[in-house]
Enzyme design. Structure first.
Site, short mmCIF file in Angstrom:
data_model
loop_
_atom_site.label_atom_id
_atom_site.label_comp_id
_atom_site.label_asym_id
_atom_site.label_seq_id
_atom_site.Cartn_x
_atom_site.Cartn_y
_atom_site.Cartn_z
N ASP A 151 23.23 25.27 27.69
CA ASP A 151 23.86 26.64 28.34
C ASP A 151 25.32 26.75 27.94
O ASP A 151 25.87 25.90 27.22
CB ASP A 151 23.75 26.34 29.95
CG ASP A 151 23.33 27.61 30.68
OD1 ASP A 151 23.62 28.94 30.13
OD2 ASP A 151 22.94 27.55 31.93
N ASP A 206 20.76 36.45 33.04
CA ASP A 206 19.58 36.11 33.62
C ASP A 206 18.61 37.24 34.20
O ASP A 206 19.13 38.04 34.62
CB ASP A 206 20.05 35.00 34.74
CG ASP A 206 20.61 33.73 34.11
OD1 ASP A 206 20.67 33.47 32.96
OD2 ASP A 206 20.70 33.07 34.92
C1 GLA Z 1 22.44 29.86 33.68
C2 GLA Z 1 21.23 30.13 32.79
C3 GLA Z 1 19.79 29.94 33.53
C4 GLA Z 1 19.90 28.89 34.18
C5 GLA Z 1 21.18 28.53 35.27
C6 GLA Z 1 20.97 26.97 35.83
O1 GLA Z 1 22.63 30.84 34.56
O2 GLA Z 1 21.26 31.51 32.30
O3 GLA Z 1 18.94 30.31 32.83
O4 GLA Z 1 19.78 27.64 33.24
O5 GLA Z 1 22.33 28.58 34.24
O6 GLA Z 1 22.25 26.94 36.32
#
Ligand code: GLA
Length: 403
Positions: A151, A206
């Site tokens: 990430d 997301d």
């Molecule tokens: C980010 C990522 C998500 C998830 C969260 C976890 O937002 O894009 O897919 O992994 O972190 O905290």
């Protein structure tokens, strides 16, 4: 003197070769990866019981049989680093440790994935890998981890290319094949530079389980299925075997209508996105299970040419997406984005298909195809118009075979 000189030359060339030939594990991700991830449904509410039960469900409910392979633990599995800096799992949530969990998952013929972050802290505030990349990769390899989602939180002063390259090299050095899934949300156009770094890169913010919404969380937003789709339009030329545009984990089973779920799954299949389910597999309805395990739809996603679909035609709320498949076959998706039902009458002869990227073409005056609609299992051929009633937020998904 000469030997010292020779030694130096050998050493230098070794360093250069390592730099030039450092690479990801090339044999992985030749078709978009398939699996499950804990985040969409469970966020930080995870533990080893959930992971084991999910692996059981993936096997007993027929998902493994149609290609789902990875069980991926997202954020919040972490405990603290020990005095040597080694990362440890949260001992309450994962009392048996990650090695035991990987053994359990491997015994089923499945694979285990983990999550980390380029920064010092993950998006959920747990220890990230910054400054510990090589150490973490060695730990993951020792545990038997097969997949790393990496990430982009807490990345302030980091160069994305350098940060992701460092972790790629660390994984390669650790020596255990791990699929490397970049999660940088498309912020730095990873499609321009990540082909040799990762097996997939997220292209957007997301996902949220809605058709066409954007939900603000203050400093960031999550977005619905149509919003993600619209951000893919210019990206197809960057994807291919071993390096995919990742449209984020699936929300099938997390509150969309059945029509929306079929549309969402079909679109992710057409656009050759990783198919990572994000629902509770243990309690999913038969309808959700049947969507996630539709073999013909999965085959479109997993087609060995690995060519992403393109939007060939759009008019009002209707869009037509085409994907060239192996053996001169094609997939065609008709999308009704709107909230009203519509009856669609498609005259094949009015649509000359021509793909700049694959150089494939169809002239329906010259050749005809038989088709099967992969959700209703109806069939026909292109000598007659294709007529379908499309309910709100739905698709028809056709597989075309030369006659
Ligand atoms: C980010 C990522 C998500 C998830 C969260 C976890 O937002 O894009 O897919 O992994 O972190 O905290």
């Amino acid at each position: 003197m000469l030997t010292r000189y020779l030694r130096l030359v050998v050493l230098l060339s070794l360093c250069i070769t390592q730099q030039v030939f450092a690479q990801k594990f090339e044999e992985l991700g030749k078709t978009p990866q398939m699996g499950w991830n804990s985040w969409n449904k469970f966020a930080c509410n995870i533990n080893e019981k959930l992971i084991k039960e999910t692996a059981d469900a993936m096997q007993t409910l027929g998902m493994q049989a149609v290609g789902y392979e990875y069980i991926n633990i997202d954020d919040c599995w972490h405990g603290e680093r020990d005095s040597q800096g080694n990362i440890r799992p949260n001992a309450e949530r994962f009392p048996s440790g990650m090695k035991a969990l990987a053994d359990y998952v491997h015994a089923k013929g499945l694979k285990l994935g983990l999550y980390s972050d380029v920064g010092a802290t993950t998006c959920g505030g747990h220890p990230g890998s910054r400054g510990h990349e090589y150490q973490d990769a060695i730990t993951y390899a020792a545990w038997g981890i097969d997949y790393l989602k990496y990430d982009w939180c807490d990345s302030k002063d980091l160069s994305p290319v350098a940060a992701y390259t460092t972790m790629r090299d660390a994984i390669k050095k650790a020596g255990r094949p791990m699929l490397f899934s970049m999660c940088e949300w498309g912020d730095n156009k990873p499609w321009d530079w990540a082909k040799d770094i990762a097996h997939s890169w997220r292209t957007t913010a997301d996902i949220y389980p809605c058709w066409d919404c954007e939900l603000s969380h203050g400093s960031y937003s999550t977005i619905g299925v149509m919003r993600i789709l619209d951000k893919q339009v210019s990206l197809r030329k960057f994807a291919g075997p071993g390096h995919w545009n990742d449209m984020d984990m699936l929300e099938v089973g997390n509150g969309l209508t059945p029509d929306e779920e079929r549309a969402h799954f079909s679109l992710w299949a057409m656009l050759a996105s990783p198919l990572i389910s994000g629902n509770d597999l243990r309690s999913m309805s038969e309808e959700v299970r049947s969507i996630l395990t539709n073999k013909e739809v999965i085959a479109i996603n997993q087609d060995k040419l690995g060519i992403q679909a393109w939007k060939m035609f759009a008019e009002g709320n209707v869009e037509i997406w085409m994907k060239p498949l192996a053996n001169n076959e094609w997939a065609m998706l008709i999308l009704n984005r709107g909230a009203q039902s519509l009856t669609y009458d498609y005259d094949w002869l009015k649509h000359h298909v021509s793909d700049d990227l694959s150089k494939r073409e169809i002239d329906f005056h010259q050749s005809s195809f038989s088709w099967t609609e992969l959700w209703t299992k109806t069939s026909g051929d292109t000598r007659q118009n294709f007529k379908a009633k499309l309910s709100p937020h739905s698709v028809a998904l056709l597989k075309l075979k030369p006659r």
